[in-house]
Design a protein around this motif. Sequence first.
Motif, PDB file in Angstrom:
ATOM      1  N   GLU A 190     -31.751   9.816   8.939  1.00  0.00           N
ATOM      2  CA  GLU A 190     -32.494  10.478   8.197  1.00  0.00           C
ATOM      3  C   GLU A 190     -32.775  12.033   8.748  1.00  0.00           C
ATOM      4  O   GLU A 190     -32.711  12.903   8.030  1.00  0.00           O
ATOM      5  CB  GLU A 190     -33.766   9.748   7.684  1.00  0.00           C
ATOM      6  N   TYR A 191     -32.967  11.871   9.936  1.00  0.00           N
ATOM      7  CA  TYR A 191     -33.151  13.120  10.543  1.00  0.00           C
ATOM      8  C   TYR A 191     -32.059  13.964  10.924  1.00  0.00           C
ATOM      9  O   TYR A 191     -32.400  15.222  10.896  1.00  0.00           O
ATOM     10  CB  TYR A 191     -34.283  12.834  11.755  1.00  0.00           C
ATOM     11  N   LEU A 192     -31.194  13.231  11.112  1.00  0.00           N
ATOM     12  CA  LEU A 192     -29.876  13.904  11.159  1.00  0.00           C
ATOM     13  C   LEU A 192     -29.452  14.994   9.786  1.00  0.00           C
ATOM     14  O   LEU A 192     -29.267  16.182  10.092  1.00  0.00           O
ATOM     15  CB  LEU A 192     -28.825  12.920  11.529  1.00  0.00           C
ATOM     16  N   PHE A 193     -29.675  14.401   8.735  1.00  0.00           N
ATOM     17  CA  PHE A 193     -29.597  14.820   7.519  1.00  0.00           C
ATOM     18  C   PHE A 193     -30.767  15.811   7.312  1.00  0.00           C
ATOM     19  O   PHE A 193     -30.305  16.804   6.609  1.00  0.00           O
ATOM     20  CB  PHE A 193     -29.550  13.825   6.479  1.00  0.00           C
ATOM     21  N   TYR A 194     -31.807  15.582   7.530  1.00  0.00           N
ATOM     22  CA  TYR A 194     -32.874  16.669   7.463  1.00  0.00           C
ATOM     23  C   TYR A 194     -32.422  17.788   8.218  1.00  0.00           C
ATOM     24  O   TYR A 194     -33.118  18.934   7.770  1.00  0.00           O
ATOM     25  CB  TYR A 194     -34.301  16.072   8.420  1.00  0.00           C
ATOM     26  N   THR A 195     -31.670  17.903   9.384  1.00  0.00           N
ATOM     27  CA  THR A 195     -31.573  19.119   9.781  1.00  0.00           C
ATOM     28  C   THR A 195     -30.750  19.955   8.955  1.00  0.00           C
ATOM     29  O   THR A 195     -30.713  21.325   9.124  1.00  0.00           O
ATOM     30  CB  THR A 195     -30.848  18.818  11.471  1.00  0.00           C
TER      31      THR A 195
END
Lengths: 442, 435
Positions: free
Chosen positions: B291-296
Motif C-alpha cells: 500500500e505504501y509502495l503505491f502511495y509513493t
Amino acid sequence: MSVGAPRGLASSGQKPITEMLHPLSAAEEPLPPVPDVSDRGDKESGLTNGTPPVEASSPACTSLLINRLQLEENLEADARDLYISTETKDLFVTVDDPKKHVSTMETYITYRVSTKTTRVEFDLPEYCVRRRYQDFDWLRIKLEDSQPTHLIPPLPEKFVMKGVVDRFSEEFVETRMKALDKFLKRVADHPVLSFNPHLNSFLSVKDLNKRQGLALLTKVGESVKQVAGGYKLRARPPEFCAMGEYLDTFSQKLGTIDRIAQRILKEQSEYLTELRDYGSVYTSWAGSEDELRRPLEAVAGSVSTCCGAGDDLSENMSQDFLPVLREYVLYIESMKNVLRKRDQSQAEYEGRLEAAVLRRQEDKTPMPVEVEKCQDKVECFNADLKADWERWQSNKRQDFRQLLTGMADKNIHYYEKCQAAWESLVTLLQEKQSEDKGIETN
Amino acid sequence: MADSGCSEDVAVIGNTDITSEESDSINNTMAESQTDLLRKMEINVAEAEKRTGKNTVNMQETYTVYLIETRAVEAVTEGGLPPAPDSLWRRYSEFELLRTYLLVTYPYIVVPPLPEKRAEFVWHKLSADNLDPDFVERRRVGLENFLLRVASHPVLSSDKIFFFFLTEEKNWREEVLETGFQDKADSRLKSLSAMYRVKNPDKRFTALKQYSDELNTVISQLLRVRARVADRLYGVYKVHGNYGRVFSEWSAIENEMGDGLQSAGHHMDTYAASIDDILEEEEHYADQLKEYLFYTDAVRSVCRKHDLIQYELEMVAQDLASKKQQKEELSTGTVRIFSLKGMTSKLFGQESPEQKESRLAALEQSIQEGEAAVKDKVSECQDFVRAAWDDVERFKEQKDRDLREALISYAIMQISMCKKGIQVWSNAKECFNKM
C-alpha cells in the motif's frame, strides 16, 4: 591362574571368573603363531601380560560367564545395562587437547589420552600420553584380531570423505577428536575389551611406534585366514538372520536421515543468506526516515540476532549431529563384520563336522578334537555376539535418545533466541508509541 | 494497540479473518481522524463473487465483483438490532475509475492507492492468478481499506461522486463521466509524462520527490527480498517433513524405541505443515508495505502536478516579462529583443506613428492580460502548495503511524511463529525422551 610373567597382574574383580575357569585354561595348549579364529585373548591372557599373546581356547566363554556373574551379583541391575555400572567403574579415559606436529616427513595431529584407574593391571593410577590417529587404528586392529568374537567400536573415517576437506581445520579436528574419545570410552567400558593388553599398552606406553610393525602382520594374517576359510554356511540361526536384516534396514534409515539433515543444512544456509540481505534493507530504509528510523533499525537488529541464532543451529547440526550419525553407520558395518565372522566359524564347524561324519562312516575314525573345538568356538562366538548385541542395542538406544533430544533442544534454543529478539522489539516500539500518545494528549 | 483510541460510535465492521488485527489497527487510526461521512456511515466490503458476462468486445469473460455494504451508524430497528445494510456490487475496474476521477479532481491530494491489479512480489508457492481465492480475499481486504481511507480523508470524504459510488449501483458510471473529468485527465497525463525544467523549484517539493523515490526503491527491494526469504523458509520447514516419514519407517524395526520415534515423526509432520499458515499470514504484512509502495506513486504525482503549475507560472511570467520588454523597446526605439516586426521594419523601413501607436496599445492590452494571468497563476500555485502541503503533512503522519503499527504486528507474527516452533520441538523432545 598362572601369573608368572613379570608384568602379570592378578585380575582384580575377576577372581570369581578365574576360579570358575575350565581346567583346560591358559598356557596349556600350544598355538600357531599366527592368530586365528580360536583366539581367546581376554581375561586369561590379560593375566599373562608381557609375554607374547598366548591365546588359549577355552570352552568357558567369557560372555556366558559374565552373564552368570551379573545375574548372581547384580540381581537388581537393569537387565539391559550390561556395561560396568558407574559405581564399580574403575577405568576412566579421555581424549582431548589436539596439537599439530610438523616434522620434515609429515604433518599430523596428536591428541592427549588421559587415563585414571584403580585397576591392578595398570602399574600407575594415572597416565597421560599423546597419540595420533594411526595409533588408534593400531589399537582397533589389535582388538579386532585378539577379540574376533566381540564387536569393536568403530573409528572415525581414516580419509576425509567429501571433496577437499582441510585435515587441520579446527572443526575437522574437533569432530574427529570427539569420535576418538567416544571410541576409547566404549572400549574402556566394555567388560571384556577393557582388559585387553593392547589397550593397556595404548593407554600407558610412551612410544607406541615399535608396535606398529605388528599391525601389518596381523592385517596380512587376517586376509590369509579369510581366503583359507571358504566354507559355506548351511543354515544361519534365525536370531542372527534377524540381526542382519535389522542392521541393513537400520543402516538404510540412518543414511536417509543423514541426507535429510544435509538438505536441511543447505536450505537453512540459503535462508540465512537471504535473511541477512533482508535485514540490511531495513537498515538502508532507516537512513531516509525520521520518526521511523529507530523502529526500522531495531527491526534490522532483531533480524540480525535471528541470523546469528540460525548460524549457531547450523553449526551444531554439522558439528555434533551429522558426525554421530555417520559414526553409527560405521558401527553398523563393524557389527555386520562380526556377524560375517560368526557365519564363517559356523560354516567351518559344519564343514569339518560333515567331513568327520563321513570319515567315521567309512572307517570308524572317532570325532577329531578339532571338530569339538570348532563347536565350542561357535557356541562361544554366538554367546559373545548375543551379549555384545544386547549391549550395542542398549547403547544405541541411549545414544540416539541423546542425539535426538539434543537436536530438539538446539531447535528450541534457536526459537527462544529469536522470540526474545522480537519481543524486545515490540517492547521498544510500544514504549515509543505510548510516549507519543502521551505527548499528543498533552 | 487494537483497543486504544477506538471510538464506540464508529465500530467499523471489520472482517473476521486473521487480517482483522492489522486492518483493525489501520481502521482505528482512521477512526481517530473522524470525518462527517464516517460519523454517519459504516462501510464494508463484505464479499467477493465470480461473474461471467460479455465484455466491451462482446467476448465472454470471468471477473470478480465485490459487495460494498453501507449502513447508517446509529440506526437501530425495533428489535434493537442493527438493520440490514444497503449493498451493491462493484468490480475492480469501477474502483479504478473512481480513483482516476479523484486523482484528476484533487491533484493536490495524495490519493489512497488501490490494491495491486496483478499479484507481484510473489514467492513461488503463492499463486499469481487473479482468480485464486487467496488473492481475491486479499484484494477484498485491500478494496475495503481503500474505501475507508477515502472515507476518512478530510477532503475526499465529502466528494459526491464517492458517495454515489457507495450508494448508487446503476447510474454511477454516467454521473462520473458527466463531471467531465476526462478533459482534465488529459492535462494530468501531460503533467506526468512531460519533461520540463522548472527554474525555481520549491525546495520542499524537490525533497519530497526525492524521499518518495527513495521510499519506492527501498520498499520494492524489501518486498523482493522478503519473497525470497519466504521461499527459503518454506523449503526448510518442508524438508523436516521427511523426518516424519523416515522416523515412521525406522520405528517399524524397533522395539522399545518404536513408539517414541513414531510420535516424534508426527510432530515433524506438524512442523512441516505449519509453514503454510505462517507465510499466508505474513502476506498481510506484505500488503501493508505494498500500500505504501503505491502511495509513493500518488506522492510523486502531486509533486509533478506542482511542477507543472510552477512551470506554467514561470511561462506566463516569462511571457509577461518579454511583452514588457517589447513595449519598452517600442516606446524608446531600442531593439534589444528580436521580434519579427522589428526586423521587418528594419528591412522594409520604419512604420508609421499610427502603426506604432496601435501596436503599443495591443501590447498594453496583452500586458494587462498577462498580469492578470500571472496573478491567477500565482494564486493557483499558492493554493495548490498550501493544500498539497497540508495533505502531505497529514500523509506523513499517517505513514509513520501505520508503518510502525505494521512493524509491531510483523514482530508479533514472528513471535507467534517462534512459539509454535518451540511447542512442536518440545513435543518432539518429549517423544525422544521416551525412546
